[in-house]
Design a protein around this motif. Sequence first.
Motif, mmCIF file in Angstrom:
data_model
loop_
_atom_site.group_PDB
_atom_site.id
_atom_site.type_symbol
_atom_site.label_atom_id
_atom_site.label_comp_id
_atom_site.label_asym_id
_atom_site.label_seq_id
_atom_site.Cartn_x
_atom_site.Cartn_y
_atom_site.Cartn_z
ATOM 1 N N ILE A 113 45.820 -1.464 19.781
ATOM 2 C CA ILE A 113 46.868 -0.790 20.175
ATOM 3 C C ILE A 113 46.106 0.274 21.337
ATOM 4 O O ILE A 113 45.809 1.360 20.771
ATOM 5 N N THR A 114 46.048 -0.166 22.467
ATOM 6 C CA THR A 114 45.349 0.402 23.923
ATOM 7 C C THR A 114 46.326 1.086 24.905
ATOM 8 O O THR A 114 46.908 0.061 25.444
ATOM 9 N N ILE A 115 45.988 2.046 25.373
ATOM 10 C CA ILE A 115 46.261 2.345 26.643
ATOM 11 C C ILE A 115 44.805 2.583 27.396
ATOM 12 O O ILE A 115 43.733 3.335 27.353
ATOM 13 N N PRO A 116 44.659 1.618 28.258
ATOM 14 C CA PRO A 116 43.573 1.659 29.288
ATOM 15 C C PRO A 116 43.616 2.683 30.095
ATOM 16 O O PRO A 116 44.465 3.099 30.665
ATOM 17 N N LEU A 117 42.264 3.338 30.157
ATOM 18 C CA LEU A 117 41.654 4.473 30.994
ATOM 19 C C LEU A 117 40.314 3.839 31.480
ATOM 20 O O LEU A 117 39.791 3.195 30.821
ATOM 21 N N PRO A 122 38.752 3.404 26.559
ATOM 22 C CA PRO A 122 40.296 3.181 26.437
ATOM 23 C C PRO A 122 40.837 4.151 25.271
ATOM 24 O O PRO A 122 39.972 4.428 24.518
ATOM 25 N N LEU A 123 42.180 4.682 25.448
ATOM 26 C CA LEU A 123 42.771 5.343 24.329
ATOM 27 C C LEU A 123 43.399 4.449 23.303
ATOM 28 O O LEU A 123 44.155 3.558 23.731
ATOM 29 N N THR A 124 43.004 4.459 22.245
ATOM 30 C CA THR A 124 43.553 3.640 21.120
ATOM 31 C C THR A 124 43.989 4.484 20.019
ATOM 32 O O THR A 124 43.772 5.581 19.986
ATOM 33 N N LEU A 125 44.610 3.710 19.052
ATOM 34 C CA LEU A 125 44.956 4.206 17.602
ATOM 35 C C LEU A 125 43.905 4.140 16.593
ATOM 36 O O LEU A 125 44.270 4.404 15.472
ATOM 37 N N ALA A 148 42.230 -3.761 7.561
ATOM 38 C CA ALA A 148 43.022 -4.541 8.414
ATOM 39 C C ALA A 148 43.842 -3.424 9.473
ATOM 40 O O ALA A 148 44.140 -3.696 10.702
ATOM 41 N N ILE A 149 44.325 -2.346 8.892
ATOM 42 C CA ILE A 149 45.059 -1.302 9.679
ATOM 43 C C ILE A 149 44.184 -0.744 10.716
ATOM 44 O O ILE A 149 44.688 -0.628 11.869
ATOM 45 N N LEU A 150 42.891 -0.816 10.314
ATOM 46 C CA LEU A 150 42.009 -0.203 11.506
ATOM 47 C C LEU A 150 41.846 -1.323 12.502
ATOM 48 O O LEU A 150 41.886 -0.664 13.922
ATOM 49 N N ILE A 151 41.965 -2.499 12.318
ATOM 50 C CA ILE A 151 41.457 -3.592 13.411
ATOM 51 C C ILE A 151 42.861 -3.678 13.920
ATOM 52 O O ILE A 151 42.858 -3.645 15.272
ATOM 53 N N VAL A 163 37.147 -7.274 16.963
ATOM 54 C CA VAL A 163 37.933 -6.333 16.107
ATOM 55 C C VAL A 163 37.849 -5.082 16.813
ATOM 56 O O VAL A 163 38.721 -4.071 16.563
ATOM 57 N N PHE A 164 36.871 -4.800 18.015
ATOM 58 C CA PHE A 164 36.981 -3.510 18.512
ATOM 59 C C PHE A 164 38.147 -3.447 19.722
ATOM 60 O O PHE A 164 38.810 -4.513 19.678
ATOM 61 N N ALA A 165 38.448 -2.486 20.218
ATOM 62 C CA ALA A 165 39.521 -2.323 21.287
ATOM 63 C C ALA A 165 39.515 -3.347 22.333
ATOM 64 O O ALA A 165 38.418 -4.102 22.632
ATOM 65 N N ASN A 166 40.768 -3.958 22.834
ATOM 66 C CA ASN A 166 40.760 -4.872 23.714
ATOM 67 C C ASN A 166 40.185 -6.327 23.208
ATOM 68 O O ASN A 166 39.699 -7.163 23.902
ATOM 69 N N PHE A 167 40.160 -6.581 21.735
ATOM 70 C CA PHE A 167 39.703 -7.586 21.096
ATOM 71 C C PHE A 167 38.184 -7.933 21.522
ATOM 72 O O PHE A 167 37.808 -9.007 21.701
ATOM 73 N N ALA A 168 37.267 -6.631 21.557
ATOM 74 C CA ALA A 168 35.949 -7.021 21.911
ATOM 75 C C ALA A 168 35.276 -6.755 20.629
ATOM 76 O O ALA A 168 35.732 -6.528 19.814
ATOM 77 N N GLY A 169 33.899 -7.554 20.799
ATOM 78 C CA GLY A 169 33.302 -7.509 19.751
ATOM 79 C C GLY A 169 31.775 -7.894 20.100
ATOM 80 O O GLY A 169 31.669 -8.408 21.237
#
Length: 164
Positions: A12-16, A20-23, A4-7, A57-63
């Motif tokens: 938490i994304t900074i779009p580049l 993207p830069l994520t946590l 859950a923490i990973l998801i 579950v991937f960055a920007n709610f992608a899957g």
Amino acid sequence: MMLAILIICSQITIPLPGVPLTLQTFAIGMIATMLPLRDCLLIIFTYLLIGSVGLPVFANFAGGLPILLSPLGGYLIGFLIYGLITSGILGLTSRSSLTICLANFLGAASQLIIGGLWLIPANHLTLSQAMTIGVIPFIIPGILKLFLVVIVAQRLLKARLLAR
């Protein structure tokens, strides 16, 4: 809980441009530092599996499988290598600040290089272009996340020892 923490950290994304830069890498570092190798790899594999079947579950709610086949795929697959290296090293050594830092550095560097190399066929880039676009911009943020992993992990490990 670590899945859950990973998801959550993935969102938490900074779009580049491009990647993207994520946590996510912070979460991978924590998972690899705090858990035994088998559990670490199971969580990362589960994350990749549920993302590849379409859960957002991937960055920007992608899957979906196309994400793993996209330029981002190398970074995502690299999470397994990050976990393998970091958790593997820490399973054989103490979890001192120095070993946590070195193990995470080796794991994170490997993951970042795999992601950068994946950009060569995915985006038809040269090695130099792939490193310029997919590795260099992430070095300083990666170092900052690495130090954050060391600080948080040391506090959690200390709290866990005190609770026993």
